[in-house]
Design an enzyme around this catalytic site. Sequence first.
Site, PDB file in Angstrom:
ATOM      1  N   THR A  12       0.810  -1.216   0.000  1.00 46.51           N
ATOM      2  CA  THR A  12       0.000   0.000   0.000  1.00 46.51           C
ATOM      3  C   THR A  12       0.847   1.272   0.000  1.00 46.51           C
ATOM      4  O   THR A  12       0.303   2.369   0.067  1.00 46.51           O
ATOM      5  CB  THR A  12      -0.939   0.039   1.222  1.00 46.51           C
ATOM      6  OG1 THR A  12      -0.151  -0.003   2.406  1.00 46.51           O
ATOM      7  CG2 THR A  12      -1.917  -1.114   1.194  1.00 46.51           C
ATOM      8  N   LEU A  14       2.962   4.314   1.389  1.00 45.55           N
ATOM      9  CA  LEU A  14       2.788   5.045   2.657  1.00 45.55           C
ATOM     10  C   LEU A  14       1.369   5.599   2.733  1.00 45.55           C
ATOM     11  O   LEU A  14       1.137   6.799   2.717  1.00 45.55           O
ATOM     12  CB  LEU A  14       3.808   6.176   2.770  1.00 45.55           C
ATOM     13  CG  LEU A  14       5.179   5.779   3.266  1.00 45.55           C
ATOM     14  CD1 LEU A  14       6.101   6.987   3.329  1.00 45.55           C
ATOM     15  CD2 LEU A  14       5.108   5.117   4.623  1.00 45.55           C
ATOM     16  N   HIS A  15       0.403   4.709   2.762  1.00 48.42           N
ATOM     17  CA  HIS A  15      -1.004   5.078   2.868  1.00 48.42           C
ATOM     18  C   HIS A  15      -1.600   4.378   4.072  1.00 48.42           C
ATOM     19  O   HIS A  15      -1.119   3.334   4.495  1.00 48.42           O
ATOM     20  CB  HIS A  15      -1.759   4.686   1.595  1.00 48.42           C
ATOM     21  CG  HIS A  15      -1.197   5.337   0.373  1.00 48.42           C
ATOM     22  ND1 HIS A  15      -1.444   6.656   0.047  1.00 48.42           N
ATOM     23  CD2 HIS A  15      -0.354   4.881  -0.576  1.00 48.42           C
ATOM     24  CE1 HIS A  15      -0.793   6.955  -1.055  1.00 48.42           C
ATOM     25  NE2 HIS A  15      -0.114   5.900  -1.459  1.00 48.42           N
ATOM     26  N   SER A  16      -2.631   4.927   4.629  1.00 51.66           N
ATOM     27  CA  SER A  16      -3.396   4.355   5.747  1.00 51.66           C
ATOM     28  C   SER A  16      -2.517   3.876   6.890  1.00 51.66           C
ATOM     29  O   SER A  16      -1.840   4.658   7.515  1.00 51.66           O
ATOM     30  CB  SER A  16      -4.301   3.234   5.246  1.00 51.66           C
ATOM     31  OG  SER A  16      -5.163   3.727   4.265  1.00 51.66           O
ATOM     32  N   PRO A  18       0.394   2.040   7.186  1.00 49.49           N
ATOM     33  CA  PRO A  18       1.826   2.343   7.193  1.00 49.49           C
ATOM     34  C   PRO A  18       2.115   3.822   7.443  1.00 49.49           C
ATOM     35  O   PRO A  18       3.045   4.164   8.176  1.00 49.49           O
ATOM     36  CB  PRO A  18       2.307   1.906   5.803  1.00 49.49           C
ATOM     37  CG  PRO A  18       1.321   0.880   5.382  1.00 49.49           C
ATOM     38  CD  PRO A  18       0.007   1.327   5.963  1.00 49.49           C
TER      39      PRO A  18
END
Length: 94
Positions: A12, A14-16, A18
């Site tokens: 993913t 660097l989204h949500s 992480p």
Amino acid sequence: MQSITLSVLTKTGLHSRPADLFVRTAKLYRSTIIVRKNGACADAKNIIKMILLNVCQGQEIEIEADGPDEKDALADLQRLVESDFTAINDQVRP
């Protein structure tokens, strides 16, 4: 001031989750921490700015830290990113 360059390998980017772990880790340190990607930059302690940086799987980021604990901050963030966000600082764990 010190900096490191890392590849983000998590699916993913660097989204949500992480990004949340990254920001909460950065907030443990007094140093100013900036993340750069392709000329854009974001405050590593700001979740919205980190998500808007739009770091995807396989992309490189530069993490720059400036302050009294810059070495520790970079080492902790490097460990987090290189472990695919599994080596989480105990102070960040829920």
